[in-house]
Write a protein that holds these residues in place. Structure first.
Motif, PDB file in Angstrom:
ATOM      1  N   GLN A   2       0.841  -1.191   0.000  1.00 44.30           N
ATOM      2  CA  GLN A   2       0.000   0.000   0.000  1.00 44.30           C
ATOM      3  C   GLN A   2       0.884   1.251   0.000  1.00 44.30           C
ATOM      4  N   LEU A   3       0.684   2.117  -0.990  1.00 42.22           N
ATOM      5  CA  LEU A   3       1.470   3.352  -1.059  1.00 42.22           C
ATOM      6  C   LEU A   3       0.662   4.454  -1.715  1.00 42.22           C
ATOM      7  N   ALA A   4       1.152   5.679  -1.546  1.00 41.16           N
ATOM      8  CA  ALA A   4       0.509   6.836  -2.177  1.00 41.16           C
ATOM      9  C   ALA A   4       1.326   7.236  -3.396  1.00 41.16           C
ATOM     10  N   CYS A   5       0.672   7.445  -4.511  1.00 45.54           N
ATOM     11  CA  CYS A   5       1.368   7.843  -5.729  1.00 45.54           C
ATOM     12  C   CYS A   5       2.115   9.156  -5.480  1.00 45.54           C
ATOM     13  N   PRO A   6       3.419   9.202  -5.732  1.00 41.34           N
ATOM     14  CA  PRO A   6       4.181  10.433  -5.476  1.00 41.34           C
ATOM     15  C   PRO A   6       3.815  11.586  -6.391  1.00 41.34           C
ATOM     16  N   GLN A   7       3.050  11.320  -7.462  1.00 41.54           N
ATOM     17  CA  GLN A   7       2.678  12.369  -8.399  1.00 41.54           C
ATOM     18  C   GLN A   7       1.299  12.954  -8.118  1.00 41.54           C
ATOM     19  N   CYS A   8       0.325  12.099  -7.701  1.00 44.75           N
ATOM     20  CA  CYS A   8      -1.044  12.603  -7.505  1.00 44.75           C
ATOM     21  C   CYS A   8      -1.603  12.304  -6.118  1.00 44.75           C
ATOM     22  N   ASP A   9      -0.879  11.534  -5.291  1.00 40.39           N
ATOM     23  CA  ASP A   9      -1.252  11.270  -3.896  1.00 40.39           C
ATOM     24  C   ASP A   9      -2.383  10.258  -3.734  1.00 40.39           C
ATOM     25  N   LEU A  10      -2.757   9.553  -4.786  1.00 43.14           N
ATOM     26  CA  LEU A  10      -3.798   8.531  -4.672  1.00 43.14           C
ATOM     27  C   LEU A  10      -3.240   7.314  -3.940  1.00 43.14           C
ATOM     28  N   VAL A  11      -3.981   6.813  -2.952  1.00 44.77           N
ATOM     29  CA  VAL A  11      -3.564   5.611  -2.234  1.00 44.77           C
ATOM     30  C   VAL A  11      -3.876   4.391  -3.105  1.00 44.77           C
ATOM     31  N   ARG A 207      -7.342   9.949  -1.782  1.00 39.99           N
ATOM     32  CA  ARG A 207      -5.996  10.514  -1.750  1.00 39.99           C
ATOM     33  C   ARG A 207      -5.540  10.579  -0.305  1.00 39.99           C
ATOM     34  N   ALA A 208      -4.241  10.427  -0.100  1.00 34.57           N
ATOM     35  CA  ALA A 208      -3.709  10.339   1.259  1.00 34.57           C
ATOM     36  C   ALA A 208      -4.064  11.567   2.099  1.00 34.57           C
ATOM     37  N   ILE A 209      -3.991  12.736   1.505  1.00 39.62           N
ATOM     38  CA  ILE A 209      -4.243  13.962   2.254  1.00 39.62           C
ATOM     39  C   ILE A 209      -5.699  14.049   2.717  1.00 39.62           C
ATOM     40  N   ASP A 210      -6.618  13.406   1.984  1.00 43.51           N
ATOM     41  CA  ASP A 210      -8.044  13.469   2.323  1.00 43.51           C
ATOM     42  C   ASP A 210      -8.377  12.665   3.583  1.00 43.51           C
ATOM     43  N   VAL A 211      -7.505  11.719   3.943  1.00 43.54           N
ATOM     44  CA  VAL A 211      -7.718  10.921   5.160  1.00 43.54           C
ATOM     45  C   VAL A 211      -6.608  11.189   6.169  1.00 43.54           C
ATOM     46  N   ASN A 212      -5.986  12.385   6.050  1.00 49.17           N
ATOM     47  CA  ASN A 212      -4.943  12.840   6.992  1.00 49.17           C
ATOM     48  C   ASN A 212      -3.738  11.909   7.053  1.00 49.17           C
ATOM     49  N   GLN A 221       6.519   5.012   2.920  1.00 48.76           N
ATOM     50  CA  GLN A 221       5.651   4.511   3.979  1.00 48.76           C
ATOM     51  C   GLN A 221       4.527   5.508   4.261  1.00 48.76           C
ATOM     52  N   LEU A 222       3.289   5.013   4.385  1.00 49.76           N
ATOM     53  CA  LEU A 222       2.157   5.849   4.778  1.00 49.76           C
ATOM     54  C   LEU A 222       2.062   5.888   6.299  1.00 49.76           C
ATOM     55  N   THR A 223       1.811   7.068   6.831  1.00 47.07           N
ATOM     56  CA  THR A 223       1.751   7.200   8.287  1.00 47.07           C
ATOM     57  C   THR A 223       0.892   8.395   8.673  1.00 47.07           C
ATOM     58  N   TYR A 224       0.393   8.350   9.904  1.00 46.40           N
ATOM     59  CA  TYR A 224      -0.328   9.496  10.471  1.00 46.40           C
ATOM     60  C   TYR A 224       0.614  10.380  11.287  1.00 46.40           C
ATOM     61  N   PRO A 392       4.780  17.818  -7.001  1.00 50.09           N
ATOM     62  CA  PRO A 392       3.788  17.642  -8.078  1.00 50.09           C
ATOM     63  C   PRO A 392       2.394  17.297  -7.579  1.00 50.09           C
ATOM     64  N   ARG A 393       2.271  16.844  -6.329  1.00 50.42           N
ATOM     65  CA  ARG A 393       0.948  16.516  -5.804  1.00 50.42           C
ATOM     66  C   ARG A 393       0.060  17.751  -5.697  1.00 50.42           C
ATOM     67  N   LEU A 394       0.686  18.937  -5.603  1.00 51.60           N
ATOM     68  CA  LEU A 394      -0.081  20.178  -5.524  1.00 51.60           C
ATOM     69  C   LEU A 394      -0.889  20.425  -6.797  1.00 51.60           C
ATOM     70  N   ILE A 395      -0.429  19.866  -7.910  1.00 42.43           N
ATOM     71  CA  ILE A 395      -1.138  20.045  -9.177  1.00 42.43           C
ATOM     72  C   ILE A 395      -2.543  19.452  -9.099  1.00 42.43           C
ATOM     73  N   TRP A 396      -2.703  18.390  -8.294  1.00 38.77           N
ATOM     74  CA  TRP A 396      -3.970  17.682  -8.206  1.00 38.77           C
ATOM     75  C   TRP A 396      -4.841  18.169  -7.054  1.00 38.77           C
ATOM     76  N   ASP A 397      -4.314  19.080  -6.239  1.00 39.61           N
ATOM     77  CA  ASP A 397      -5.083  19.588  -5.100  1.00 39.61           C
ATOM     78  C   ASP A 397      -5.994  20.735  -5.519  1.00 39.61           C
ATOM     79  N   PRO A 398      -7.179  20.839  -4.932  1.00 38.83           N
ATOM     80  CA  PRO A 398      -8.028  22.021  -5.154  1.00 38.83           C
ATOM     81  C   PRO A 398      -7.312  23.276  -4.653  1.00 38.83           C
ATOM     82  N   PRO A 399      -7.508  24.421  -5.300  1.00 40.71           N
ATOM     83  CA  PRO A 399      -6.804  25.643  -4.908  1.00 40.71           C
ATOM     84  C   PRO A 399      -6.963  25.998  -3.436  1.00 40.71           C
ATOM     85  N   GLU A 400      -8.162  25.783  -2.873  1.00 36.87           N
ATOM     86  CA  GLU A 400      -8.355  26.141  -1.466  1.00 36.87           C
ATOM     87  C   GLU A 400      -7.517  25.256  -0.548  1.00 36.87           C
TER      88      GLU A 400
END
Length: 408
Positions: A2-11, A207-212, A221-224, A392-400
């Motif tokens: 299990q990993l998060a894509c380094p380009q778009c952050d999808l788990v 996406r990893a950021i959506d679940v903190n 490695q994914l971690t909290y 590059p993950r910022l490219i896929w994040d909403p502006p807010e």
């Protein structure tokens, strides 16, 4: 795994891969490195061969240059050493480090890593050793130097006789075996020797950021936690002040781009007549002499590519603050290409180093380095740092969301 894509952050849950299989992110289609294939014997064999060839290339003649009965022979260390004689110490140090010292250090570190030392070393030292090895790869420029040698030979073949020594063929063999060894290095497997990859209960398609969750940029490695439990690197939802750092390096590179193209990168003395040569001037000279392919390569690598990289990075820094979801895939590909070709613009710097070391025939024929070469090398390094700093993950994040995390 299990990993998060380094380009778009999808788990992504990556299944166990066999040899020559590649996992691909279903969101941005980037390749994911999650193989567990044991390539240790191949890496050790190729690394030992590369070390022997590199050491052999240091002690024998590299290239001989003959003109009107006068012969000049250079060795591989002369590429940097001769620059010291013309007060280009920084450039000389950079060349020696990037084509000899760093490759040798990299190879000497790869051996224990693939001989099982990570299992016997204390975890603290194992982490440091692995981090150092993986970080050095970006700054090794042996293959670019070899291409620079071939380009420089095209420039002077019409005015002199050129002979390649044993060292040249040994260095060519080293570059091939070095690239081969790196192609078999399995980073996820090396990190598993430090500690196993810890799986977390994460919903599919998020996406990893959506679940903190934080994705460690070193070992994946994914971690909290704010500290990676496996490699002990500091983790962030996004790289700290990514856009600001990238923009700062980018502005610096743009400021250096002007003197790099305006100032002479070298001075050529022929029969007592000393003439300066700029990047554009060298391209025009090659084109007029009929070396159209070489002139095109130099023009693309030294003029077009640096300008295009600056334009792409500037666009990316702006677009992260705008809704670009429909074009996120395109921007991601542009970033990947920019990062991949980053150091190839160094070809012209290595051409200057070779010519300075080889063409030393007094007033008959002499090549000296110019300030433009140092500015150009500094510009390429700044662009590499800008691409490395950008997340590059910022490219896929909403502006807010970008506005909240970019200054974390």
């Amino acid at each position: 795994m299990q990993l998060a894509c380094p380009q778009c952050d999808l788990v992504v849950d990556v299944p166990r891969l066999r040899a020559k299989q590649v996992a691909q992110c279903p969101h941005c289609h980037s390749s994911l490195n999650a193989s567990n294939v044991n390539n240790d014997p191949k890496v050790v064999a190729l690394t030992l061969s590369a070390i022997i060839l590199l050491l052999s290339s240091v002690f024998y003649p590299f290239i001989s240059f003959s003109s009107r009965g006068i012969t000049q022979t250079m060795t591989l260390p002369d590429a940097g050493r001769m620059l010291f004689n013309y007060d280009s110490t920084l450039l000389g140090i950079f060349i020696d480090i990037s084509i000899i010292i760093l490759p040798l250090v990299m190879l000497l570190l790869l051996l224990p890593l693939h001989l099982g030392f990570l299992r016997t070393l204390p975890k603290h030292w194992g982490r440091k050793l692995l981090k150092l090895t993986l970080a050095l790869d970006t700054w090794v420029m042996s293959e670019i130097f070899l291409v620079g040698v071939l380009v420089s030979m095209v420039k002077i073949m019409s005015m002199a006789d050129i002979a390649f020594g044993i060292s040249f063929w040994a260095y060519g063999g080293f570059v091939l075996t070095y690239i081969g060894a790196l192609s078999y290095v399995n980073r996820p497997r090396l990190w598993r020797q430090i500690a196993p990859h810890k799986e977390l209960a994460v919903p599919k398609g998020v996406r990893a950021i959506d679940v903190n969750l934080r994705a460690c940029h070193v070992c994946q490695q994914l971690t909290y936690d704010k500290l990676c439990p496996r490699c002990h690197s500091t983790t962030h939802y996004r790289n700290m002040q990514s856009v600001q750092k990238a923009a700062a390096w980018l502005v610096t590179s743009v400021l250096l781009y002007i003197p790099a193209n305006v100032l002479p990168i070298m001075y050529t003395t022929s029969l007592g007549d000393r003439e300066p040569s700029t990047l554009i001037g060298g391209v025009i000279l090659l084109w007029q002499s009929g070396s159209y392919p070489i002139a095109s390569i130099i023009f693309l690598a030294s003029v077009v590519v640096p300008f295009a990289k600056a334009l792409v990075l500037a666009t990316l820094c702006v677009m992260v603050y705008r809704q670009a979801s429909r074009r996120s895939m395109v921007y991601t590909r542009l970033y990947q290409v920019t990062e991949f070709i980053g150091k190839w613009s160094m070809i012209d710097v290595f051409v200057v180093a070779i010519l300075v070391a080889l063409v030393q025939l007094g007033n008959l024929m002499l090549v000296e380095p110019g300030l433009g070469a140092l500015c150009f090398a500094a510009m390429v390094i700044c662009q590499m740092m800008a691409a490395h700093a950008f997340d590059p993950r910022l490219i896929w994040d909403p502006p807010e969301k970008v506005k909240r995390v970019v200054n974390e």
